[in-house]
Write a protein that holds these residues in place. Structure first.
Motif, PDB file in Angstrom:
ATOM      1  N   ARG A 167      69.127  19.746  42.985  1.00 23.43           N
ATOM      2  CA  ARG A 167      69.840  18.587  42.453  1.00 23.43           C
ATOM      3  C   ARG A 167      68.858  17.521  41.978  1.00 23.43           C
ATOM      4  O   ARG A 167      69.043  16.896  40.941  1.00 23.43           O
ATOM      5  N   SER A 168      67.786  17.331  42.739  1.00 24.25           N
ATOM      6  CA  SER A 168      66.832  16.293  42.377  1.00 24.25           C
ATOM      7  C   SER A 168      66.112  16.613  41.074  1.00 24.25           C
ATOM      8  O   SER A 168      65.623  15.706  40.402  1.00 24.25           O
ATOM      9  N   LEU A 169      66.038  17.879  40.704  1.00 23.75           N
ATOM     10  CA  LEU A 169      65.396  18.241  39.436  1.00 23.75           C
ATOM     11  C   LEU A 169      66.164  17.694  38.239  1.00 23.75           C
ATOM     12  O   LEU A 169      65.570  17.307  37.233  1.00 23.75           O
ATOM     13  N   LEU A 170      67.498  17.678  38.340  1.00 22.99           N
ATOM     14  CA  LEU A 170      68.312  17.290  37.198  1.00 22.99           C
ATOM     15  C   LEU A 170      68.945  15.910  37.315  1.00 22.99           C
ATOM     16  O   LEU A 170      69.084  15.205  36.320  1.00 22.99           O
ATOM     17  N   TRP A 171      69.347  15.506  38.512  1.00 24.42           N
ATOM     18  CA  TRP A 171      70.191  14.321  38.634  1.00 24.42           C
ATOM     19  C   TRP A 171      69.525  13.137  39.297  1.00 24.42           C
ATOM     20  O   TRP A 171      69.787  11.996  38.935  1.00 24.42           O
ATOM     21  N   ASP A 172      68.737  13.351  40.303  1.00 27.44           N
ATOM     22  CA  ASP A 172      68.179  12.253  41.099  1.00 27.44           C
ATOM     23  C   ASP A 172      66.818  11.827  40.541  1.00 27.44           C
ATOM     24  O   ASP A 172      65.785  11.993  41.170  1.00 27.44           O
ATOM     25  N   ARG A 173      66.845  11.266  39.354  1.00 28.78           N
ATOM     26  CA  ARG A 173      65.611  10.828  38.721  1.00 28.78           C
ATOM     27  C   ARG A 173      65.524   9.309  38.784  1.00 28.78           C
ATOM     28  O   ARG A 173      66.533   8.623  38.790  1.00 28.78           O
ATOM     29  N   PRO A 174      64.294   8.792  38.762  1.00 28.98           N
ATOM     30  CA  PRO A 174      64.170   7.332  38.725  1.00 28.98           C
ATOM     31  C   PRO A 174      64.726   6.777  37.418  1.00 28.98           C
ATOM     32  O   PRO A 174      64.555   7.381  36.372  1.00 28.98           O
ATOM     33  N   GLN A 175      65.389   5.655  37.512  1.00 28.91           N
ATOM     34  CA  GLN A 175      66.023   5.052  36.343  1.00 28.91           C
ATOM     35  C   GLN A 175      65.125   3.980  35.743  1.00 28.91           C
ATOM     36  O   GLN A 175      64.476   3.229  36.462  1.00 28.91           O
ATOM     37  N   ASP A 176      65.108   3.901  34.422  1.00 28.94           N
ATOM     38  CA  ASP A 176      64.354   2.882  33.704  1.00 28.94           C
ATOM     39  C   ASP A 176      65.252   1.653  33.563  1.00 28.94           C
ATOM     40  O   ASP A 176      66.271   1.700  32.874  1.00 28.94           O
ATOM     41  N   ALA A 177      64.894   0.569  34.208  1.00 33.11           N
ATOM     42  CA  ALA A 177      65.738  -0.623  34.219  1.00 33.11           C
ATOM     43  C   ALA A 177      65.863  -1.246  32.832  1.00 33.11           C
ATOM     44  O   ALA A 177      66.940  -1.730  32.454  1.00 33.11           O
ATOM     45  N   ASP A 178      64.794  -1.223  32.053  1.00 36.29           N
ATOM     46  CA  ASP A 178      64.843  -1.799  30.706  1.00 36.29           C
ATOM     47  C   ASP A 178      65.780  -1.003  29.798  1.00 36.29           C
ATOM     48  O   ASP A 178      66.558  -1.567  29.030  1.00 36.29           O
ATOM     49  N   ALA A 179      65.693   0.319  29.893  1.00 38.28           N
ATOM     50  CA  ALA A 179      66.560   1.159  29.068  1.00 38.28           C
ATOM     51  C   ALA A 179      68.020   0.988  29.474  1.00 38.28           C
ATOM     52  O   ALA A 179      68.912   0.929  28.618  1.00 38.28           O
ATOM     53  N   ALA A 180      68.294   0.909  30.775  1.00 39.23           N
ATOM     54  CA  ALA A 180      69.666   0.721  31.239  1.00 39.23           C
ATOM     55  C   ALA A 180      70.228  -0.609  30.750  1.00 39.23           C
ATOM     56  O   ALA A 180      71.396  -0.691  30.341  1.00 39.23           O
ATOM     57  N   ALA A 181      69.424  -1.662  30.767  1.00 39.84           N
ATOM     58  CA  ALA A 181      69.876  -2.972  30.284  1.00 39.84           C
ATOM     59  C   ALA A 181      70.145  -2.915  28.786  1.00 39.84           C
ATOM     60  O   ALA A 181      71.128  -3.493  28.295  1.00 39.84           O
ATOM     61  N   ALA A 182      69.296  -2.202  28.042  1.00 40.92           N
ATOM     62  CA  ALA A 182      69.503  -2.068  26.597  1.00 40.92           C
ATOM     63  C   ALA A 182      70.786  -1.301  26.303  1.00 40.92           C
ATOM     64  O   ALA A 182      71.529  -1.636  25.367  1.00 40.92           O
ATOM     65  N   TYR A 183      71.069  -0.272  27.080  1.00 37.73           N
ATOM     66  CA  TYR A 183      72.313   0.502  26.889  1.00 37.73           C
ATOM     67  C   TYR A 183      73.538  -0.367  27.145  1.00 37.73           C
ATOM     68  O   TYR A 183      74.531  -0.289  26.438  1.00 37.73           O
ATOM     69  N   ARG A 184      73.467  -1.200  28.189  1.00 33.52           N
ATOM     70  CA  ARG A 184      74.615  -2.058  28.505  1.00 33.52           C
ATOM     71  C   ARG A 184      74.859  -3.102  27.413  1.00 33.52           C
ATOM     72  O   ARG A 184      75.999  -3.389  27.054  1.00 33.52           O
ATOM     73  N   THR A 185      73.790  -3.679  26.878  1.00 27.62           N
ATOM     74  CA  THR A 185      73.972  -4.703  25.850  1.00 27.62           C
ATOM     75  C   THR A 185      74.391  -4.105  24.510  1.00 27.62           C
ATOM     76  O   THR A 185      75.048  -4.771  23.714  1.00 27.62           O
ATOM     77  N   ALA A 186      74.047  -2.850  24.265  1.00 23.92           N
ATOM     78  CA  ALA A 186      74.383  -2.211  22.989  1.00 23.92           C
ATOM     79  C   ALA A 186      75.773  -1.581  23.000  1.00 23.92           C
ATOM     80  O   ALA A 186      76.229  -1.090  21.971  1.00 23.92           O
ATOM     81  N   LYS A 187      76.441  -1.609  24.126  1.00 24.12           N
ATOM     82  CA  LYS A 187      77.750  -0.972  24.237  1.00 24.12           C
ATOM     83  C   LYS A 187      78.792  -1.726  23.410  1.00 24.12           C
ATOM     84  O   LYS A 187      78.891  -2.947  23.473  1.00 24.12           O
ATOM     85  N   VAL A 188      79.561  -0.968  22.626  1.00 28.91           N
ATOM     86  CA  VAL A 188      80.600  -1.551  21.779  1.00 28.91           C
ATOM     87  C   VAL A 188      81.900  -1.574  22.570  1.00 28.91           C
ATOM     88  O   VAL A 188      82.300  -0.552  23.142  1.00 28.91           O
ATOM     89  N   PRO A 189      82.599  -2.698  22.622  1.00 22.91           N
ATOM     90  CA  PRO A 189      83.850  -2.738  23.387  1.00 22.91           C
ATOM     91  C   PRO A 189      84.907  -1.836  22.752  1.00 22.91           C
ATOM     92  O   PRO A 189      85.026  -1.762  21.531  1.00 22.91           O
ATOM     93  N   GLN A 190      85.646  -1.161  23.594  1.00 21.33           N
ATOM     94  CA  GLN A 190      86.675  -0.242  23.143  1.00 21.33           C
ATOM     95  C   GLN A 190      87.996  -0.988  22.995  1.00 21.33           C
ATOM     96  O   GLN A 190      88.313  -1.877  23.786  1.00 21.33           O
ATOM     97  N   THR A 191      88.758  -0.612  21.987  1.00 23.23           N
ATOM     98  CA  THR A 191      90.062  -1.242  21.796  1.00 23.23           C
ATOM     99  C   THR A 191      91.032  -0.760  22.870  1.00 23.23           C
ATOM    100  O   THR A 191      90.787   0.241  23.536  1.00 23.23           O
ATOM    101  N   ALA A 192      92.152  -1.467  22.973  1.00 20.06           N
ATOM    102  CA  ALA A 192      93.110  -1.140  24.025  1.00 20.06           C
ATOM    103  C   ALA A 192      93.702   0.251  23.838  1.00 20.06           C
ATOM    104  O   ALA A 192      93.895   0.989  24.793  1.00 20.06           O
TER     105      ALA A 192
END
Length: 67
Positions: free
Chosen positions: A34-59
């Motif tokens: 599991r650690s080979l595929l899923w339990d990897r260290p996360q890049d905080a800068d990339a995660a913040a960029a993904y959150r700010t680039a997210k387009v809001p979905q309509t209802a």
């Protein structure tokens, strides 16, 4: 409940328990796999960029607006 009462175990549970008793290292091998595929260290800068680039979905996403 009588003393001889044995709790029910499904066939799947019996199979898994038997498999674990035959191969005691199974759970540690599963965690290592599991650690080979899923339990990897996360890049905080990339995660913040993904959150700010997210387009809001309509209802209602299937509603086509007429232009």
């Amino acid at each position: 409940m009588p003393l001889f009462w044995k709790p029910y175990q499904s066939d799947a549970t019996q199979f898994i328990n038997e498999l674990k008793s035959k191969k005691p290292t199974l759970e540690s091998e599963q965690l290592a796999g599991r650690s080979l595929l899923w339990d990897r260290p996360q890049d905080a800068d990339a995660a913040a960029a993904y959150r700010t680039a997210k387009v809001p979905q309509t209802a209602y996403v299937y509603f086509a607006q007429k232009k």
